[in-house]
Design a protein around this motif. Structure first.
Motif, PDB file in Angstrom:
ATOM      1  N   ALA A   1       0.831  -1.202   0.000  1.00 19.43           N
ATOM      2  CA  ALA A   1       0.000   0.000   0.000  1.00 19.43           C
ATOM      3  C   ALA A   1       0.865   1.253   0.000  1.00 19.43           C
ATOM      4  N   HIS A   2       1.951   1.241   0.769  1.00 21.65           N
ATOM      5  CA  HIS A   2       2.849   2.401   0.828  1.00 21.65           C
ATOM      6  C   HIS A   2       3.523   2.623  -0.520  1.00 21.65           C
ATOM      7  N   THR A   3       3.924   1.532  -1.183  1.00 19.21           N
ATOM      8  CA  THR A   3       4.558   1.655  -2.511  1.00 19.21           C
ATOM      9  C   THR A   3       3.581   2.216  -3.528  1.00 19.21           C
ATOM     10  N   LEU A   4       2.346   1.687  -3.542  1.00 19.56           N
ATOM     11  CA  LEU A   4       1.332   2.158  -4.481  1.00 19.56           C
ATOM     12  C   LEU A   4       0.992   3.628  -4.228  1.00 19.56           C
ATOM     13  N   ALA A   5       0.923   4.015  -2.949  1.00 17.86           N
ATOM     14  CA  ALA A   5       0.628   5.413  -2.618  1.00 17.86           C
ATOM     15  C   ALA A   5       1.732   6.335  -3.121  1.00 17.86           C
ATOM     16  N   GLY A   6       2.989   5.923  -2.928  1.00 19.25           N
ATOM     17  CA  GLY A   6       4.106   6.734  -3.409  1.00 19.25           C
ATOM     18  C   GLY A   6       4.089   6.904  -4.915  1.00 19.25           C
ATOM     19  N   GLN A   7       3.760   5.833  -5.636  1.00 17.09           N
ATOM     20  CA  GLN A   7       3.690   5.914  -7.094  1.00 17.09           C
ATOM     21  C   GLN A   7       2.565   6.843  -7.532  1.00 17.09           C
ATOM     22  N   ALA A   8       1.416   6.757  -6.869  1.00 11.87           N
ATOM     23  CA  ALA A   8       0.276   7.607  -7.224  1.00 11.87           C
ATOM     24  C   ALA A   8       0.578   9.078  -6.958  1.00 11.87           C
ATOM     25  N   LEU A   9       1.220   9.358  -5.833  1.00 12.74           N
ATOM     26  CA  LEU A   9       1.575  10.739  -5.514  1.00 12.74           C
ATOM     27  C   LEU A   9       2.581  11.288  -6.517  1.00 12.74           C
ATOM     28  N   ALA A  10       3.524  10.461  -6.924  1.00 12.17           N
ATOM     29  CA  ALA A  10       4.535  10.905  -7.896  1.00 12.17           C
ATOM     30  C   ALA A  10       3.890  11.254  -9.230  1.00 12.17           C
ATOM     31  N   ARG A  11       2.869  10.487  -9.643  1.00 16.85           N
ATOM     32  CA  ARG A  11       2.219  10.759 -10.931  1.00 16.85           C
ATOM     33  C   ARG A  11       1.562  12.126 -10.969  1.00 16.85           C
ATOM     34  N   LEU A  12       1.124  12.616  -9.812  1.00  8.30           N
ATOM     35  CA  LEU A  12       0.495  13.936  -9.765  1.00  8.30           C
ATOM     36  C   LEU A  12       1.433  15.003  -9.199  1.00  8.30           C
ATOM     37  N   GLY A  13       2.719  14.723  -9.178  1.00  9.75           N
ATOM     38  CA  GLY A  13       3.693  15.721  -8.743  1.00  9.75           C
ATOM     39  C   GLY A  13       3.607  16.056  -7.276  1.00  9.75           C
ATOM     40  N   LEU A  14       3.242  15.073  -6.434  1.00 12.54           N
ATOM     41  CA  LEU A  14       3.025  15.329  -5.012  1.00 12.54           C
ATOM     42  C   LEU A  14       4.025  14.598  -4.114  1.00 12.54           C
ATOM     43  N   SER A  15       5.125  14.153  -4.685  1.00 11.58           N
ATOM     44  CA  SER A  15       6.098  13.402  -3.877  1.00 11.58           C
ATOM     45  C   SER A  15       6.613  14.228  -2.699  1.00 11.58           C
ATOM     46  N   ASP A  16       6.824  15.524  -2.915  1.00 11.08           N
ATOM     47  CA  ASP A  16       7.346  16.379  -1.839  1.00 11.08           C
ATOM     48  C   ASP A  16       6.334  16.582  -0.719  1.00 11.08           C
ATOM     49  N   ALA A  17       5.056  16.293  -1.000  1.00 11.28           N
ATOM     50  CA  ALA A  17       4.018  16.487   0.014  1.00 11.28           C
ATOM     51  C   ALA A  17       3.738  15.218   0.812  1.00 11.28           C
ATOM     52  N   ALA A  18       4.410  14.125   0.486  1.00  9.94           N
ATOM     53  CA  ALA A  18       4.066  12.826   1.062  1.00  9.94           C
ATOM     54  C   ALA A  18       4.099  12.820   2.590  1.00  9.94           C
ATOM     55  N   ASP A  19       5.071  13.479   3.182  1.00 10.52           N
ATOM     56  CA  ASP A  19       5.237  13.447   4.636  1.00 10.52           C
ATOM     57  C   ASP A  19       4.621  14.657   5.339  1.00 10.52           C
ATOM     58  N   LYS A  20       3.854  15.445   4.601  1.00 12.78           N
ATOM     59  CA  LYS A  20       3.212  16.619   5.183  1.00 12.78           C
ATOM     60  C   LYS A  20       1.786  16.305   5.626  1.00 12.78           C
ATOM     61  N   TYR A  21       1.276  17.157   6.506  1.00 12.50           N
ATOM     62  CA  TYR A  21      -0.107  17.047   6.945  1.00 12.50           C
ATOM     63  C   TYR A  21      -0.965  17.997   6.107  1.00 12.50           C
ATOM     64  N   PRO A  22      -2.302  17.768   6.052  1.00  9.40           N
ATOM     65  CA  PRO A  22      -3.150  18.583   5.174  1.00  9.40           C
ATOM     66  C   PRO A  22      -3.000  20.089   5.363  1.00  9.40           C
ATOM     67  N   PHE A  23      -2.816  20.548   6.601  1.00  6.05           N
ATOM     68  CA  PHE A  23      -2.725  21.994   6.827  1.00  6.05           C
ATOM     69  C   PHE A  23      -1.429  22.584   6.257  1.00  6.05           C
ATOM     70  N   MET A  24      -0.480  21.734   5.882  1.00  8.31           N
ATOM     71  CA  MET A  24       0.810  22.202   5.389  1.00  8.31           C
ATOM     72  C   MET A  24       0.861  22.299   3.865  1.00  8.31           C
ATOM     73  N   ILE A  25      -0.212  21.943   3.172  1.00  9.68           N
ATOM     74  CA  ILE A  25      -0.204  21.953   1.714  1.00  9.68           C
ATOM     75  C   ILE A  25      -1.257  22.932   1.201  1.00  9.68           C
ATOM     76  N   SER A  26      -1.110  23.322  -0.064  1.00 10.07           N
ATOM     77  CA  SER A  26      -2.037  24.278  -0.657  1.00 10.07           C
ATOM     78  C   SER A  26      -3.390  23.634  -0.931  1.00 10.07           C
ATOM     79  N   GLY A  27      -4.390  24.476  -1.197  1.00 11.87           N
ATOM     80  CA  GLY A  27      -5.710  23.960  -1.522  1.00 11.87           C
ATOM     81  C   GLY A  27      -5.705  23.103  -2.767  1.00 11.87           C
ATOM     82  N   GLY A  28      -4.915  23.521  -3.772  1.00 10.98           N
ATOM     83  CA  GLY A  28      -4.823  22.725  -4.992  1.00 10.98           C
ATOM     84  C   GLY A  28      -4.212  21.357  -4.729  1.00 10.98           C
ATOM     85  N   MET A  29      -3.176  21.329  -3.879  1.00 12.10           N
ATOM     86  CA  MET A  29      -2.568  20.044  -3.521  1.00 12.10           C
ATOM     87  C   MET A  29      -3.564  19.174  -2.743  1.00 12.10           C
TER      88      MET A  29
END
Length: 489
Positions: free
Chosen positions: A139-167
C-alpha cells in the motif's frame, strides 16, 4: 437483472429529494454505461451535489428521497440509503467538494492514500502479522507511485494543513480513486487548479475511464466538461433542463439558461475599460520589501517587493504550490516572512485586513448555524444586518440557507456567504484566495463584479489569487507572479 441493466454502471429513475413537502431535486432520470461518463453543469444550489449525495445514500437527516437507484446491477429504493452505504469504496466512491473535509488532519498525505489501498483495495489480507506487513508495504509503494504521478512526492510526509488547496484537492482525489470502485462520483475535481494540474487530473480521469471506471462528474468547469466528452446534463432549480452529447450540447445549446451559463465563462468576459489614473495616488495600504519564505529546504519565493494601494486589485499568479496563499498570509500578518519586511498602513486595526478562504468551510464554526455566526459578527463589530441581507440578495443567496450548518449548504453557496461577510466589514485590504473557484460561470461573473465594485467604492485593496488568466485579464490592475520570475509585473 436484464441485459440492459447489466450494461449499466448506474441507473437513476424518478429521483427526487425532499425537505418536508418541498422538492429540492425533482424527477431525475438518467443512466451511465459501464466505462461511460455523465457530467452535470449548473449554478451553485441547482441540486447537483444533493443528487450525488442521494445516489451515495449520504443525505442530511433533514432530507428524504424517493425513486429508484441501480448501481452495478443492484437495484434499491432511493430511500434505502443503507443498501448503498454497504458498497462505499468498493462499488461506488465519492470525491467530495471540499478537500479539507475529505482529509484527516492527523494523518500525513502518504498515509491517507496508503490507507485506502490497504483497507479497501486489499481487504482480503488475513490477520497474520506477516500478511499485514506485506499489505502495508504494498500500500505504501502504491501510494508513493500515485503521488509521484500527480507531482506530489514532496508532500508525502506533510499534513493537510501544510499543503495548498490545490494540492489538497489532488490528494483527496488520489485517496478516493485508490479504492478502484467501478463507479466514481467526482464533485468539482479541478477547482482551484492551474492549467497544468487540471490537465493532470483530466488525464487521470480519462485513464480510469479507459480502464473501465464509470464517472459521474459534477463541475462548473466548462473546459473539463468538453474534454471529458460523453453525456452532459444541465441542472436548474433541481431539474435537468437540457441533456445530450457534450460536444453537441456545448456547440449548440437549446435552453436559454444553458446559453446564459456558457456566455458567462471568464473567457467570454468583455475587457473592462481602463480606469483613469488617480491624482493624487491612492494611499498605500501595505508595503512589501524583499520578502522571502521557505518551508524546510523548499524555497517558495524570495525578493518580493510591491506596494498595495487603496482601491487597487492586484492578482497573484503562479503554479499550484508556488506559495500564493503563503504570500497572502504574510501580507495579512498571519505568517512571518523569513526575510524582508511588511509594513501596514498606520492606524489600521487588525480587523482592517480580511481573508476570503479558498475553502470556505475553514472560515465558519462547524457546530452553529450560519445565521448565528453572522449575528455574532454584526453584534461584535456594530454592523448593519440589513446591509448584509442586501449583499446576500445581490449574490442570490436565500436567507433560508442561514438556518443551516456550514456543511449543509453547497461550497458555492458557502463561498458567497463568506464573501458577503468580508465585504460587510469594509476592510482596508481583502486577501481573496481563489474566491470564485467553487462558483459556476454565471455566479462567478456576478460575484466577481460585486467584489470589484465594493472594493472600488470602499477603497479596499484586493490581493486576488486565481489560476484563471481570463479573470486576471478582466479585473486586475496588475499582476504579481510567483514561481516564475518571483517579481512584480
Amino acid at each position: 437483472m436484464n441485459t440492459l441493466s447489466s450494461n449499466l454502471a448506474l441507473r437513476v429513475q424518478d429521483l427526487s429529494v425532499w425537505h418536508g413537502q418541498r422538492a429540492l431535486v425533482q424527477g431525475i432520470d438518467f443512466s451511465i454505461a459501464r466505462g461511460g461518463v455523465m457530467t452535470l453543469l449548473g449554478e451553485s444550489g441547482s441540486g447537483k451535489s444533493l443528487l450525488a449525495q442521494a445516489i451515495m445514500g449520504n443525505l442530511p437527516g433533514s432530507l428524504r428521497c424517493s425513486g429508484q437507484i441501480e448501481i452495478d446491477g443492484q437495484r434499491s429504493d432511493a430511500a434505502d440509503a443503507a443498501s448503498r452505504q454497504h458498497g462505499w469504496g468498493r462499488r461506488i466512491a465519492l470525491l467530495p467538494q471540499e478537500p479539507w473535509l475529505a482529509l484527516d488532519p492527523t494523518m500525513t498525505v502518504a498515509r491517507q492514500v496508503a490507507e485506502t489501498y490497504e483497507l479497501v483495495s486489499h481487504p482480503a489480507a488475513d490477520t497474520q502479522d506477516e500478511s499485514l506487513r506485506a499489505a502495508r508495504r504494498q500500500a505504501h509503494t502504491l501510494a508513493g507511485q500515485a503521488l509521484a504521478r500527480l507531482g506530489l512526492s514532496d508532500a508525502a510526509d506533510k499534513y493537510p494543513f501544510m499543503i495548498s488547496g490545490g494540492m489538497a484537492q489532488r490528494v483527496a482525489f488520489l485517496a478516493t480513486h485508490a479504492a478502484g470502485a467501478p463507479l466514481l462520483i467526482i464533485d468539482e475535481p479541478t477547482k482551484g487548479l492551474d492549467a497544468d494540474r487540471r490537465g493532470e487530473v483530466l488525464a487521470l480521469l480519462q485513464t480510469a475511464q479507459q480502464q473501465g471506471m464509470s464517472l459521474l462528474c459534477i463541475t462548473h468547469d466548462v473546459w473539463l466538461a468538453r474534454a471529458l466528452g460523453g453525456e452532459l446534463a444541465v441542472m436548474l432549480e433541481g431539474r435537468m433542463v437540457e441533456r445530450g452529447q457534450a460536444d453537441a450540447l456545448l456547440a449548440q445549446p437549446r435552453h436559454a439558461y444553458t446559453r446564459k451559463l456558457l456566455e458567462a465563462d471568464p473567457a467570454c468576459w468583455a475587457q473592462p475599460r481602463s480606469l483613469p489614473a488617480a491624482h493624487p495616488p491612492s494611499p498605500v495600504v501595505v508595503e512589501v520589501s524583499n520578502v522571502a519564505k521557505s518551508f524546510g529546504p523548499q524555497a517558495l519565493f524570495s525578493g518580493i517587493s510591491t506596494r498595495l494601494h487603496a482601491g487597487e486589485i492586484v492578482a497573484v499568479s503562479g503554479p499550484s504550490g508556488a506559495g500564493k496563499t503563503t504570500f497572502g498570509n504574510i501580507v495579512l500578518g498571519l505568517l512571518p516572512p523569513d526575510a524582508g519586511q511588511v509594513r501596514r498602513g498606520a492606524g489600521l486595526p487588525r480587523t482592517a485586513f480580511q481573508k476570503i478562504y479558498q475553502d470556505p468551510a475553514a472560515a465558519f464554526a462547524p457546530a452553529i448555524t450560519l445565521r448565528q455566526s453572522l449575528r455574532d459578527l454584526v453584534r461584535l463589530h456594530g454592523l448593519d444586518w440589513q446591509q448584509l441581507e442586501d449583499l446576500l440578495a445581490r449574490m442570490r443567496v436565500s436567507l433560508a440557507l442561514l438556518e443551516r450548518l456550514p456543511r449543509q449548504v453547497s461550497g458555492g453557496e458557502l463561498q458567497r456567504i463568506a464573501l458577503a461577510r468580508v465585504l460587510l466589514m469594509r476592510p482596508a485590504l481583502i486577501f481573496a484566495d481563489e474566491p470564485t473557484s467553487r462558483l459556476d460561470p454565471l455566479t462567478q461573473q456576478e460575484v466577481m463584479a460585486l467584489l470589484v465594485e465594493q472594493a472600488r467604492q470602499a477603497g479596499s485593496a484586493v490581493l486576488l489569487v486565481t489560476h484563471d488568466v481570463d479573470i486576471v485579464r478582466c479585473v486586475a490592475d496588475r499582476r504579481l507572479s510567483l514561481g516564475l520570475a518571483d517579481e512584480a509585473a
